[in-house]
Motif scaffolding. Structure first.
Motif, PDB file in Angstrom:
ATOM      1  N   ASP A 202       0.809  -1.218   0.000  1.00 49.70           N
ATOM      2  CA  ASP A 202       0.000   0.000   0.000  1.00 49.70           C
ATOM      3  C   ASP A 202       0.841   1.267   0.000  1.00 49.70           C
ATOM      4  N   LEU A 203       2.104   1.134  -0.379  1.00 54.82           N
ATOM      5  CA  LEU A 203       3.007   2.280  -0.398  1.00 54.82           C
ATOM      6  C   LEU A 203       3.568   2.496  -1.798  1.00 54.82           C
ATOM      7  N   PRO A 204       3.858   3.742  -2.170  1.00 52.47           N
ATOM      8  CA  PRO A 204       4.603   3.961  -3.415  1.00 52.47           C
ATOM      9  C   PRO A 204       6.034   3.474  -3.235  1.00 52.47           C
ATOM     10  N   GLU A 205       6.671   3.064  -4.308  1.00 49.79           N
ATOM     11  CA  GLU A 205       8.069   2.654  -4.202  1.00 49.79           C
ATOM     12  C   GLU A 205       8.922   3.863  -3.825  1.00 49.79           C
ATOM     13  N   PRO A 206       9.989   3.650  -3.059  1.00 47.62           N
ATOM     14  CA  PRO A 206      10.815   4.796  -2.655  1.00 47.62           C
ATOM     15  C   PRO A 206      11.399   5.531  -3.862  1.00 47.62           C
ATOM     16  N   ASP A 207      11.289   6.825  -3.846  1.00 49.50           N
ATOM     17  CA  ASP A 207      11.947   7.650  -4.853  1.00 49.50           C
ATOM     18  C   ASP A 207      13.393   7.916  -4.464  1.00 49.50           C
ATOM     19  N   LEU A 208      13.648   7.937  -3.165  1.00 46.31           N
ATOM     20  CA  LEU A 208      14.966   8.282  -2.637  1.00 46.31           C
ATOM     21  C   LEU A 208      15.309   7.360  -1.482  1.00 46.31           C
ATOM     22  N   MET A 209      16.514   6.773  -1.535  1.00 49.53           N
ATOM     23  CA  MET A 209      17.030   5.976  -0.432  1.00 49.53           C
ATOM     24  C   MET A 209      18.293   6.638   0.100  1.00 49.53           C
ATOM     25  N   ILE A 210      18.327   6.876   1.397  1.00 48.97           N
ATOM     26  CA  ILE A 210      19.457   7.507   2.063  1.00 48.97           C
ATOM     27  C   ILE A 210      20.131   6.482   2.970  1.00 48.97           C
ATOM     28  N   ARG A 211      21.463   6.439   2.936  1.00 47.11           N
ATOM     29  CA  ARG A 211      22.194   5.625   3.918  1.00 47.11           C
ATOM     30  C   ARG A 211      23.282   6.480   4.553  1.00 47.11           C
ATOM     31  N   THR A 212      23.345   6.409   5.867  1.00 47.37           N
ATOM     32  CA  THR A 212      24.323   7.192   6.617  1.00 47.37           C
ATOM     33  C   THR A 212      25.550   6.353   6.969  1.00 47.37           C
ATOM     34  N   SER A 213      26.581   7.022   7.488  1.00 47.90           N
ATOM     35  CA  SER A 213      27.767   6.405   8.099  1.00 47.90           C
ATOM     36  C   SER A 213      28.792   5.859   7.127  1.00 47.90           C
ATOM     37  N   GLY A 214      28.706   6.217   5.851  1.00 46.49           N
ATOM     38  CA  GLY A 214      29.783   5.911   4.923  1.00 46.49           C
ATOM     39  C   GLY A 214      29.730   4.567   4.226  1.00 46.49           C
ATOM     40  N   GLU A 215      28.776   3.717   4.586  1.00 45.46           N
ATOM     41  CA  GLU A 215      28.642   2.426   3.894  1.00 45.46           C
ATOM     42  C   GLU A 215      27.892   2.644   2.581  1.00 45.46           C
ATOM     43  N   VAL A 216      28.381   1.994   1.522  1.00 49.61           N
ATOM     44  CA  VAL A 216      27.791   2.200   0.192  1.00 49.61           C
ATOM     45  C   VAL A 216      27.231   0.870  -0.306  1.00 49.61           C
ATOM     46  N   ARG A 217      26.178   0.437   0.350  1.00 57.44           N
ATOM     47  CA  ARG A 217      25.461  -0.779  -0.040  1.00 57.44           C
ATOM     48  C   ARG A 217      24.051  -0.688   0.538  1.00 57.44           C
ATOM     49  N   ILE A 218      23.167  -1.594   0.108  1.00 62.79           N
ATOM     50  CA  ILE A 218      21.783  -1.501   0.570  1.00 62.79           C
ATOM     51  C   ILE A 218      21.413  -2.591   1.573  1.00 62.79           C
ATOM     52  N   SER A 219      22.295  -3.538   1.827  1.00 62.81           N
ATOM     53  CA  SER A 219      22.176  -4.446   2.977  1.00 62.81           C
ATOM     54  C   SER A 219      20.806  -5.114   3.111  1.00 62.81           C
ATOM     55  N   ASN A 220      20.362  -5.750   2.044  1.00 64.46           N
ATOM     56  CA  ASN A 220      19.126  -6.543   2.098  1.00 64.46           C
ATOM     57  C   ASN A 220      17.907  -5.689   2.446  1.00 64.46           C
ATOM     58  N   PHE A 221      17.906  -4.451   1.963  1.00 65.35           N
ATOM     59  CA  PHE A 221      16.816  -3.512   2.231  1.00 65.35           C
ATOM     60  C   PHE A 221      16.073  -3.190   0.950  1.00 65.35           C
ATOM     61  N   MET A 222      14.829  -3.592   0.852  1.00 60.11           N
ATOM     62  CA  MET A 222      13.942  -3.229  -0.254  1.00 60.11           C
ATOM     63  C   MET A 222      14.568  -3.519  -1.624  1.00 60.11           C
ATOM     64  N   LEU A 223      15.073  -4.715  -1.797  1.00 59.48           N
ATOM     65  CA  LEU A 223      15.753  -5.069  -3.046  1.00 59.48           C
ATOM     66  C   LEU A 223      14.827  -4.902  -4.258  1.00 59.48           C
ATOM     67  N   TRP A 224      13.585  -5.264  -4.125  1.00 53.09           N
ATOM     68  CA  TRP A 224      12.617  -5.118  -5.223  1.00 53.09           C
ATOM     69  C   TRP A 224      12.213  -3.655  -5.386  1.00 53.09           C
ATOM     70  N   GLN A 225      11.910  -3.002  -4.283  1.00 51.77           N
ATOM     71  CA  GLN A 225      11.327  -1.665  -4.326  1.00 51.77           C
ATOM     72  C   GLN A 225      12.317  -0.589  -4.755  1.00 51.77           C
ATOM     73  N   LEU A 226      13.618  -0.819  -4.550  1.00 50.93           N
ATOM     74  CA  LEU A 226      14.619   0.207  -4.860  1.00 50.93           C
ATOM     75  C   LEU A 226      15.119   0.145  -6.305  1.00 50.93           C
TER      76      LEU A 226
END
Length: 263
Positions: A202-226
């Motif tokens: 029931d949500l729109p897919e994310p337009d923007l994903m932010i990650r803090t602390s210098g890591e440059v990966r998505i770590s099993n987060f919303m693989l389909w939606q991103l």
């Protein structure tokens, strides 16, 4: 309307005052395209605490203050949904005292924040597997959802006991069940329909994903939606991530050209 919002008891700072300068900044941002849905991997709490000679749980407590600041900022901008990666399916591997503290945060948040969330017209939700979550954590989440269910403003979602691979497998299993029971024709399955079997149905897919602390990966987060989300990474650790950091991410989003594979 008389302003009756209380200052949140934990984590209030002068940064949250709606100064003329802040209101001007928000007004300028609203002139450009805004993401409907922002997803954030809140990383760096433990390292923030370690750098200061404090226990890891102190970093998580400081991180909760940032949750409040960024929720207010997203609400002020008129963003439709904000999803925060709060506890992954892999986080159970952390020390038990840290896990216990994290499982208690929804109760603390409920105690200190629910009144303002209701008055701000913010609706709280959860994405993730309820299985294995302690009863007291689920009770707090359910009270949040009940208290805010009629709100129509910002959707504030906590991804808790969430892992994208397990979410996708769960979706496939539900599809198989529906095909076998005759509720679904397998030839009708497409990307749009598949999305209805995910936690984010029931949500729109994310337009923007932010990650803090210098890591440059998505770590099993919303693989389909991103799949077509704009990604924004910063070295700033989550407890130090301010509304100014958030505005910077929004400004960068507004400068990008989203072509979805087209020329």
């Amino acid at each position: 309307m008389i302003q009756t919002l209380k200052k949140w008891l934990v984590g209030y700072s002068e940064e949250d005052e709606q100064t003329e300068e802040n209101e001007t900044r928000i007004g300028e941002l609203r002139k450009g395209p805004l993401p409907r849905h922002v997803a954030i991997i809140m990383d760096g709490n433990g390292r923030w605490a370690k750098k200061r000679g404090m226990p890891r749980v102190a970093g998580h407590r400081a991180g909760m203050k940032t949750v409040r600041h960024i929720t207010r900022a997203a609400d002020a901008l008129g963003i439709e949904a904000l999803t925060l990666y709060s506890f992954s399916t892999e986080n159970w591997k952390r020390p038990q005292d840290e896990v216990n503290y994290l499982m208690g945060l929804p109760e603390e948040f409920l105690r200190t924040d629910v009144d303002e969330l209701v008055e701000r017209n913010i609706r709280v939700g959860m994405l993730g597997d309820r299985k294995n979550l302690p009863d007291h954590t689920l009770e707090a989440i359910d009270k949040f959802k009940e208290a805010t269910k009629d709100n129509t403003g910002l959707r504030l979602n906590f991804a808790l006991n969430y892992g994208s691979r397990s979410e996708i497998i769960r979706g496939v299993q539900r599809i198989i069940d529906d095909v076998q029971s005759g509720k679904l024709d397998k030839d009708a399955l497409d990307e749009s329909l598949f999305g209805q079997y995910l936690y984010t149905a029931d949500l729109p897919e994310p337009d923007l994903m932010i990650r803090t602390s210098g890591e440059v990966r998505i770590s099993n987060f919303m693989l389909w939606q991103l799949a077509y989300s704009e990604l924004w990474f910063t070295d700033v650790q989550w407890p130090d991530f301010t509304k100014e950091s958030f505005y910077e991410a929004i400004e960068d989003f507004q400068r990008r050209s989203r072509r979805y594979g087209a020329v």
